[in-house]
Write a protein that holds these residues in place. Structure first.
Motif, short mmCIF file in Angstrom:
data_model
loop_
_atom_site.label_atom_id
_atom_site.label_comp_id
_atom_site.label_asym_id
_atom_site.label_seq_id
_atom_site.Cartn_x
_atom_site.Cartn_y
_atom_site.Cartn_z
N ARG A 267 -36.26 16.41 -13.61
CA ARG A 267 -36.97 17.62 -13.21
C ARG A 267 -37.08 18.59 -14.39
NH1 ARG A 267 -37.80 19.77 -8.28
NH2 ARG A 267 -36.23 18.42 -7.32
N ALA A 268 -36.01 18.71 -15.16
CA ALA A 268 -36.04 19.60 -16.32
C ALA A 268 -37.11 19.14 -17.32
CB ALA A 268 -34.66 19.63 -16.99
N PHE A 269 -37.23 17.82 -17.50
CA PHE A 269 -38.23 17.30 -18.44
C PHE A 269 -39.65 17.46 -17.87
CE2 PHE A 269 -34.77 15.85 -20.86
CZ PHE A 269 -35.24 15.37 -22.07
N VAL A 270 -39.82 17.27 -16.56
CA VAL A 270 -41.14 17.48 -15.94
C VAL A 270 -41.57 18.93 -16.12
CG1 VAL A 270 -42.39 17.54 -13.75
CG2 VAL A 270 -40.95 15.58 -14.31
N ASP A 271 -40.66 19.87 -15.81
CA ASP A 271 -40.99 21.29 -15.98
C ASP A 271 -41.35 21.59 -17.43
OD1 ASP A 271 -40.55 21.84 -13.31
OD2 ASP A 271 -38.48 22.54 -13.60
N ALA A 272 -40.59 21.01 -18.37
CA ALA A 272 -40.83 21.27 -19.79
C ALA A 272 -42.16 20.67 -20.25
CB ALA A 272 -39.67 20.72 -20.63
N TRP A 273 -42.58 19.55 -19.62
CA TRP A 273 -43.88 18.96 -19.98
C TRP A 273 -45.02 19.91 -19.60
CZ3 TRP A 273 -46.21 15.37 -22.76
CH2 TRP A 273 -47.51 15.01 -22.44
N TYR A 274 -44.95 20.45 -18.38
CA TYR A 274 -46.08 21.25 -17.90
C TYR A 274 -46.10 22.68 -18.45
CZ TYR A 274 -47.52 17.57 -14.71
OH TYR A 274 -47.98 16.38 -14.18
N ASP A 275 -44.94 23.21 -18.84
CA ASP A 275 -44.97 24.57 -19.39
C ASP A 275 -45.13 24.58 -20.92
OD1 ASP A 275 -42.42 24.21 -20.58
OD2 ASP A 275 -41.37 25.16 -18.91
N GLY A 276 -45.26 23.39 -21.52
CA GLY A 276 -45.57 23.31 -22.94
C GLY A 276 -44.39 23.11 -23.86
N ARG A 277 -43.15 23.22 -23.36
CA ARG A 277 -42.00 23.05 -24.24
C ARG A 277 -41.89 21.62 -24.76
NH1 ARG A 277 -37.21 24.40 -20.74
NH2 ARG A 277 -38.71 23.92 -19.10
N LEU A 278 -42.03 20.64 -23.87
CA LEU A 278 -41.87 19.25 -24.30
C LEU A 278 -43.00 18.80 -25.23
CD1 LEU A 278 -40.03 16.86 -24.19
CD2 LEU A 278 -41.15 16.12 -22.09
N THR A 306 -24.56 10.94 -19.48
CA THR A 306 -24.11 12.30 -19.76
C THR A 306 -23.56 12.47 -21.17
OG1 THR A 306 -21.99 11.78 -18.71
CG2 THR A 306 -23.65 12.86 -17.34
N ALA A 307 -23.39 11.38 -21.93
CA ALA A 307 -23.03 11.51 -23.33
C ALA A 307 -24.19 12.07 -24.15
CB ALA A 307 -22.59 10.16 -23.90
N ASN A 308 -25.40 11.99 -23.60
CA ASN A 308 -26.60 12.50 -24.25
C ASN A 308 -26.69 14.01 -23.98
OD1 ASN A 308 -29.17 13.17 -25.14
ND2 ASN A 308 -30.17 11.43 -24.15
N PRO A 309 -26.69 14.85 -25.00
CA PRO A 309 -26.78 16.30 -24.77
C PRO A 309 -28.03 16.73 -24.01
CG PRO A 309 -26.11 15.84 -27.03
CD PRO A 309 -26.51 14.52 -26.43
N PHE A 310 -29.11 15.92 -24.09
CA PHE A 310 -30.33 16.27 -23.37
C PHE A 310 -30.28 15.78 -21.91
CE2 PHE A 310 -31.68 17.12 -27.61
CZ PHE A 310 -32.59 18.17 -27.47
N VAL A 311 -29.15 15.22 -21.51
CA VAL A 311 -28.87 14.94 -20.10
C VAL A 311 -27.88 15.96 -19.57
CG1 VAL A 311 -27.80 13.31 -18.47
CG2 VAL A 311 -29.38 12.47 -20.23
N SER A 312 -26.81 16.18 -20.31
CA SER A 312 -25.74 17.07 -19.84
C SER A 312 -26.16 18.53 -19.80
CB SER A 312 -24.50 16.90 -20.72
OG SER A 312 -24.80 17.16 -22.09
N ALA A 313 -27.12 18.91 -20.64
CA ALA A 313 -27.59 20.30 -20.65
C ALA A 313 -29.09 20.31 -20.95
CB ALA A 313 -26.83 21.12 -21.68
N ALA A 314 -29.85 19.64 -20.10
CA ALA A 314 -31.26 19.38 -20.39
C ALA A 314 -32.08 20.65 -20.56
CB ALA A 314 -31.86 18.51 -19.29
N ARG A 315 -32.03 21.56 -19.59
CA ARG A 315 -32.90 22.73 -19.65
C ARG A 315 -32.60 23.61 -20.87
NH1 ARG A 315 -36.09 23.34 -15.35
NH2 ARG A 315 -35.58 22.10 -13.49
N ARG A 316 -31.34 23.89 -21.09
CA ARG A 316 -30.98 24.77 -22.20
C ARG A 316 -31.38 24.17 -23.54
NH1 ARG A 316 -26.37 24.88 -25.18
NH2 ARG A 316 -25.22 23.57 -23.68
N ARG A 317 -31.12 22.88 -23.72
CA ARG A 317 -31.41 22.26 -25.01
C ARG A 317 -32.91 22.08 -25.23
NH1 ARG A 317 -26.96 20.65 -27.72
NH2 ARG A 317 -25.00 20.57 -26.55
N LEU A 318 -33.65 21.79 -24.17
CA LEU A 318 -35.10 21.68 -24.32
C LEU A 318 -35.70 23.03 -24.71
CD1 LEU A 318 -36.00 19.41 -21.26
CD2 LEU A 318 -36.39 18.84 -23.68
#
Length: 336
Positions: A267-278, A306-318
Motif C-alpha cells: 500500500r505504501a508503494f502504491v500510494d508513492a506511485w500515484y503521488d509521484g514519490r516512487l 523485514t530485513a529490507n528497510p523499505f519493508v520495515s519502514a516503507a512510507r518514511r524511507r520512500l
C-alpha cells in the motif's frame, strides 16, 4: 525518462524471474492441478448464504438448475477473487483507503516489429500529460500481449463514449506504446473495471479465512494482487491442516497480522506511485545501487522481508528518498 528494473538484482533472496501467461490458461491449470490432487470442482454454482461456525461452517449454493443445496465443511477458504463471496455475505467490506480508479484493458495480436523490444520484460508507460495515468504491456507467447491503462475515471471516460475508443486514444497518446502497437489487432473486447480496490474488517472468522482478492485488493500496479493471493494461501494451508488435526490456531496472530504487514508495505508503494514519490525515485539516475536493490525486492513481491528497510519502514524511507531525488510534494488541495 526511462528506467530498467531487473528483479534478479534485488536485496532479498529468492526467485527473480517468473512467467507471463494468459489468465484463462493459468486458471485452467490450477483447476486441473487441484482435481489431480483429489479436489472436487463444481462449475456454474452461486453461493447464496454462509453460516460461520468454529466446528461446522455451512454454505448454501444454487446450481444452474435452480436447486439450492447446503454444504457443511470443517473449514472454508474463500478464494473467490473479485467475487468476494464471504465478504459480501457477511458484510465485511470497508473503505479501501485508496483513490477510486479505473482500468481499461484488452488482449491483442501485437505485431511488434521493433528489434529493441524485449518480450521477456513487462513494459510500463506513463501518460505524457497525466502523470498518475499509467500503462502496461505484458507480452505473452504466440505474439500476443495484454495492454491496459489505469487512471482516474474522469480522465479515462473523457476519452470517448465506448471502452474501445477510450483505450485506443489513450494508447495512441503514449509515444512508445503508439509506435510499438501501431499494427496491433485486439482479439477480445476492451474490458472496463472500476472501483476494484477492496478491503475488509477481518480476514478470518469462525471456521473461515479469506485469501487474496476475496479479502483485499490494492491496485494492478506491481502485480501485488497475485503476490498477496499466493502469500495468503501459503500462510493459510498449514494453519488449516493444524486446525483439522485439532491443534489450536491463533488466526489473528499467525495469519491476519503477518499478511497485513506485507499488504501495508505494498500500500505504501502504491500510494508513492500515484503521488509521484516512487516515479521520482525510479527515474532518478544517481541513487546508490543498494537502494535500487531494496526497492526492486519489494516490487518483485518480497514485501514480507523485514530485513529490507523499505519493508520495515516503507512510507518514511520512500518519502525521504523521494525528497533526496528532488520530488516536491503537491500542495494541499492540489488534485494533480
Amino acid at each position: 525518462h526511462e528506467a530498467v528494473i531487473d528483479f534478479r538484482d534485488k536485496f532479498s533472496d529468492g526467485w527473480g524471474t517468473t512467467y507471463q501467461v494468459e489468465r484463462a490458461g493459468f486458471d485452467q491449470r490450477l483447476v486441473e492441478a487441484a482435481t489431480a490432487q483429489g479436489a472436487r470442482v463444481d462449475f456454474g454454482v452461486t453461493v447464496t448464504a454462509f453460516r460461520p461456525d468454529t466446528q461446522r461452517p455451512c454454505l448454501t449454493y444454487l446450481d444452474e438448475d435452480g436447486q439450492e443445496t447446503p454444504l457443511t465443511a470443517r473449514f472454508v477458504l474463500d478464494a473467490s477473487g473479485y467475487g468476494r463471496v464471504l465478504a459480501r455475505l457477511l458484510a465485511l467490506g470497508r473503505d479501501p483507503r485508496l483513490e477510486p480508479r479505473m482500468a481499461l484493458f484488452s488482449h491483442v495480436e501485437d505485431h511488434i516489429h521493433d528489434p529493441t523490444f524485449d518480450r521477456d520484460k513487462i513494459l510500463i508507460g506513463v501518460h505524457p500529460e497525466h502523470a498518475s495515468l499509467w500503462y502496461w504491456l505484458i507480452p505473452f507467447s504466440h505474439g500476443r500481449a495484454s495492454v491496459g491503462v489505469v487512471g482516474d475515471a474522469e480522465t479515462l471516460t473523457a476519452q470517448g463514449n465506448a471502452a474501445e475508443q477510450r483505450w485506443q486514444r489513450l494508447v495512441d497518446a503514449e509515444p512508445r506504446f503508439r509506435a510499438l502497437l501501431r499494427d496491433a489487432r485486439p482479439i477480445r473486447p476492451v474490458a472496463s473495471l472500476q472501483g476494484y480496490s477492496a478491503d475488509v474488517t477481518r480476514l478470518h472468522g469462525p471456521g473461515y479465512a479469506l485469501l487474496g482478492n476475496a479479502g483485499e485488493f490494492l491496485d494492478p500496479v506491481f502485480s501485488s494482487g497475485v503476490t498477496i493471493a499466493l502469500r495468503s494461501a501459503h500462510q493459510a494451508a498449514p494453519l488449516v491442516e493444524r486446525q483439522l488435526r485439532g491443534d489450536g490456531v491463533d488466526w489473528q496472530h499467525e495469519f491476519e497480522r503477518p499478511l497485513r504487514q506485507g499488504i501495508e508495505t505494498f500500500r505504501a508503494f502504491v500510494d508513492a506511485w500515484y503521488d509521484g514519490r516512487l516515479p521520482a525515485i525510479i527515474f532518478h539516475d544517481a541513487h546508490p545501487a543498494s537502494l535500487k536493490r531494496m526497492i526492486s525486492s519489494v516490487l518483485a513481491g518480497y514485501a514480507w522481508d523485514t530485513a529490507n528497510p523499505f519493508v520495515s519502514a516503507a512510507r518514511r524511507r520512500l518519502t525521504t528518498l523521494a525528497e533526496l531525488c528532488g520530488h516536491v510534494p503537491a500542495a494541499s488541495g492540489d488534485s494533480t
